[in-house]
Design a protein around this motif. Structure first.
Motif, short mmCIF file in Angstrom:
data_model
loop_
_atom_site.label_atom_id
_atom_site.label_comp_id
_atom_site.label_asym_id
_atom_site.label_seq_id
_atom_site.Cartn_x
_atom_site.Cartn_y
_atom_site.Cartn_z
N ILE A 1 -4.36 -0.94 8.28
CA ILE A 1 -3.85 -0.65 6.95
C ILE A 1 -3.44 0.77 6.92
O ILE A 1 -2.20 1.14 6.39
CB ILE A 1 -4.69 -1.04 5.59
N GLU A 2 -4.20 1.63 7.25
CA GLU A 2 -3.98 3.11 7.14
C GLU A 2 -2.55 3.21 8.00
O GLU A 2 -1.68 4.22 7.59
CB GLU A 2 -5.01 3.87 7.99
N LYS B 1 0.38 2.16 6.35
CA LYS B 1 0.78 2.97 5.05
C LYS B 1 1.33 4.21 5.53
O LYS B 1 2.26 5.13 4.87
CB LYS B 1 -0.51 3.46 4.12
N SER C 1 0.31 -5.10 3.46
CA SER C 1 -1.11 -4.76 3.53
C SER C 1 -2.19 -5.92 3.59
O SER C 1 -2.89 -6.20 4.12
CB SER C 1 -1.66 -3.74 2.78
N THR D 1 -4.72 -7.71 5.98
CA THR D 1 -6.29 -7.68 5.62
C THR D 1 -6.72 -9.15 5.77
O THR D 1 -7.83 -9.51 6.39
CB THR D 1 -6.38 -7.32 4.14
N GLU E 1 -7.45 -2.18 -5.28
CA GLU E 1 -6.72 -2.92 -4.14
C GLU E 1 -5.26 -2.46 -3.94
O GLU E 1 -4.69 -1.92 -2.94
CB GLU E 1 -7.01 -4.37 -4.30
N ARG F 1 -4.84 1.22 -2.99
CA ARG F 1 -5.40 1.54 -1.68
C ARG F 1 -4.24 1.07 -0.55
O ARG F 1 -4.31 1.34 0.63
CB ARG F 1 -6.72 1.16 -1.42
N SER F 2 -3.58 -0.18 -0.95
CA SER F 2 -2.90 -0.66 0.11
C SER F 2 -1.46 -0.30 -0.07
O SER F 2 -0.64 -1.13 0.60
CB SER F 2 -3.01 -2.16 0.13
N THR F 3 -0.90 0.72 -0.88
CA THR F 3 0.38 1.12 -0.81
C THR F 3 0.38 2.55 -0.39
O THR F 3 -0.62 3.42 -0.67
CB THR F 3 1.08 0.81 -2.14
N PRO F 4 1.35 2.98 0.41
CA PRO F 4 1.43 4.29 0.85
C PRO F 4 1.34 5.50 -0.27
O PRO F 4 2.16 5.30 -1.20
CB PRO F 4 2.72 4.44 1.53
N LEU F 5 0.49 6.59 -0.03
CA LEU F 5 0.55 7.55 -0.93
C LEU F 5 2.05 8.38 -1.30
O LEU F 5 2.26 8.66 -2.34
CB LEU F 5 -0.53 8.68 -0.34
N TYR G 1 -10.28 5.25 -3.55
CA TYR G 1 -11.18 5.30 -2.57
C TYR G 1 -12.73 5.58 -2.97
O TYR G 1 -13.61 5.38 -2.92
CB TYR G 1 -10.99 6.19 -1.59
#
Lengths: 242, 219
Positions: A172-173, A176, A218, A222, B59, B62-66, B101
């Protein structure tokens, strides 16, 4: 979150994308964004493969390699964990050509992300191998197995199950982080979004679609990792009962 | 010659000034993340019906890019008439991203509190505010400090993303030096070394903090 909730969330996300796609304000951007998403997925998959290879190699080198190999692996892990992914990406893209090595942007993206996540992955692999019960190692020694045999037949299959959830987080990291490649001229999903936003100023429709698309990707990762974990640990439980 | 020491020393003061911006962004962003994360985690326990909404929100974040979230905040606020400068928008995005997080970290901390502590608080007729402030939080926070520390380091390593919206932090400054002088080797490498040094130092600090906390709870 349970797997059922995750699947529900995925269906909702895809449903919202589909519903928005019927509106002209949104459908306009969809083809371009999907094109970008394909590149994002390509980089994510290739990067993940490289990360797995690097993670396993670095972990094995650090644990069982001869001293020079061990130091090399440690330096690799510390450098890639200690600096940020964007710095690594820019370094490979801007600095490496000055040493006479010019890679195309796609290769730089896969390399930087794969090496970055691989460094974190090596710690996951190391932890999982060390978490295998001591009795298993002792039994291998008692059976006079060589170290490669021991790892391949007894230790790694058990460590594999323990590795699945943390690798899921790392994938996932990585997914992203692919957004960063838009900053080295690759036209991935993030790049397309930026470009369309500058051309049309339709920020809300564009970024809503993009966020939903990343969310859907994502969630697929998961859910896939959860299923893999369930399957892998099912075999283990059966083995124990017998 | 590939590496020019004179040039490296020449740009060092410029980079040092930019590093201060990076560190500022880290500290403000983390303060935001730590406090917002705590609020999310507490609300989730104190007001049960928000649980589902908050976990979907976490969720989602956390699951989309910063990077996308930074762009989103930077470009979307002006649509509602609120113009944020790049630094504020970027730090806000980083803070919110890491709050998601951190809230999970706090949640793990709260989950580790023995049920008897909650029950005793109810038996003593403490309000939920007092329960959290005097009973739960003092016990829940120390064990999770190292985990929060790791997120502080992770957040610090994400600050180069602010260069994407032209905040004059370390990465942006290095890029500008590079494009002005056509020498990328020194600025980029120095930026990398700076991050490496900071990460190694903070890893040592977190480890000794962990040891200190372990010793305290052992007693």
């Amino acid at each position: 979150m349970g797997i059922r909730t995750l699947v529900t969330l995925l269906i909702v996300a895809l449903g919202v994308i589909a519903a928005l796609a019927t509106q002209e304000a949104y459908s306009l951007f969809l083809p371009g964004l999907l094109q970008g998403a394909v590149l994002t997925i390509e980089i994510a998959i290739l990067g993940s493969l490289l990360a797995i290879v690097m993670g396993v190699l670095a972990a094995l080198a650090r644990m069982y390699g001869p001293a020079p190999l061990r130091w090399l692996a440690t330096v690799y892990v510390e450098i890639f964990r200690g600096t940020s992914a964007l710095v690594q990406l820019f370094w490979l893209f801007f600095v490496l050509p000055q040493f006479g090595v010019t890679l195309n942007a796609f290769l730089v993206a896969v390399l930087a992300l794969g090496l970055n996540v691989g460094a974190y992955g090596s710690e996951v692999v190391r932890g999982a191998i060390q978490s295998v019960a001591r009795g298993q190692w002792e039994a291998c020694t008692a059976l006079n197995m060589s170290r490669p045999q021991m790892l391949r037949r007894i230790i790694l299959p058990q460590a594999f199950v323990a590795m699945i959830p943390p690798w899921g987080n790392l994938f996932i990291e990585l997914l992203k982080s692919t957004a960063l490649v838009s900053l080295i001229t690759l036209s991935d999903l993030a790049f397309k979004a930026q470009q369309m936003n500058q051309n049309t100023f339709k920020t809300i429709p564009i970024f809503t679609l993009v966020l939903l698309m990343y969310l859907a990707m994502s969630l697929v990762v998961t859910i896939g990792m959860r299923l893999l974990e369930r399957r892998a640990s099912l075999g283990l439980a059966r083995g124990k009962a017998a | 010659m590939i590496w020019d020491w004179a040039f490296a020393f020449e740009i060092l003061p410029v980079l040092a000034r930019a590093a201060i911006v990076s560190i500022e962004a880290t500290l403000i962003g983390f303060a935001l993340a730590a406090s917002l994360g705590l609020v999310l985690a507490v609300v989730r326990i104190a007001v049960p019906w928000t649980g589902w909404t908050i976990s979907v929100l976490v969720e989602l974040i956390r699951s989309t890019p910063l990077l996308i979230q930074i762009f989103f905040l930077y470009f979307v606020f002006p649509k509602f008439g609120v113009v944020l400068d790049a630094f504020t928008a970027g730090v806000l995005a980083i803070g919110i991203h890491y709050a998601a997080y951190c809230s999970e970290v706090y949640r793990a901390g709260f989950d580790n509190i023995h049920r008897g502590q909650w029950e005793a608080s109810i038996a003593l007729n403490l309000s939920s505010w007092t329960t959290f402030r005097d009973i739960i939080i003092p016990q829940a926070i120390p064990p999770i400090v190292p985990a929060l520390g790791n997120y502080l380091v992770a957040l610090f390593k994400e600050t180069p993303l602010l260069s994407a919206i032209a905040v004059m932090e370390l990465m942006q400054t290095a890029k500008i030096i590079g494009s002005d002088t056509f020498r990328y080797t020194e600025p980029m490498t120095l930026v990398g070394l700076f991050f490496l040094a900071m990460s190694l130092v903070s890893a040592v600090l977190i480890r000794s903090l962990e040891r200190l906390l372990n010793r305290r709870t052992m007693r």
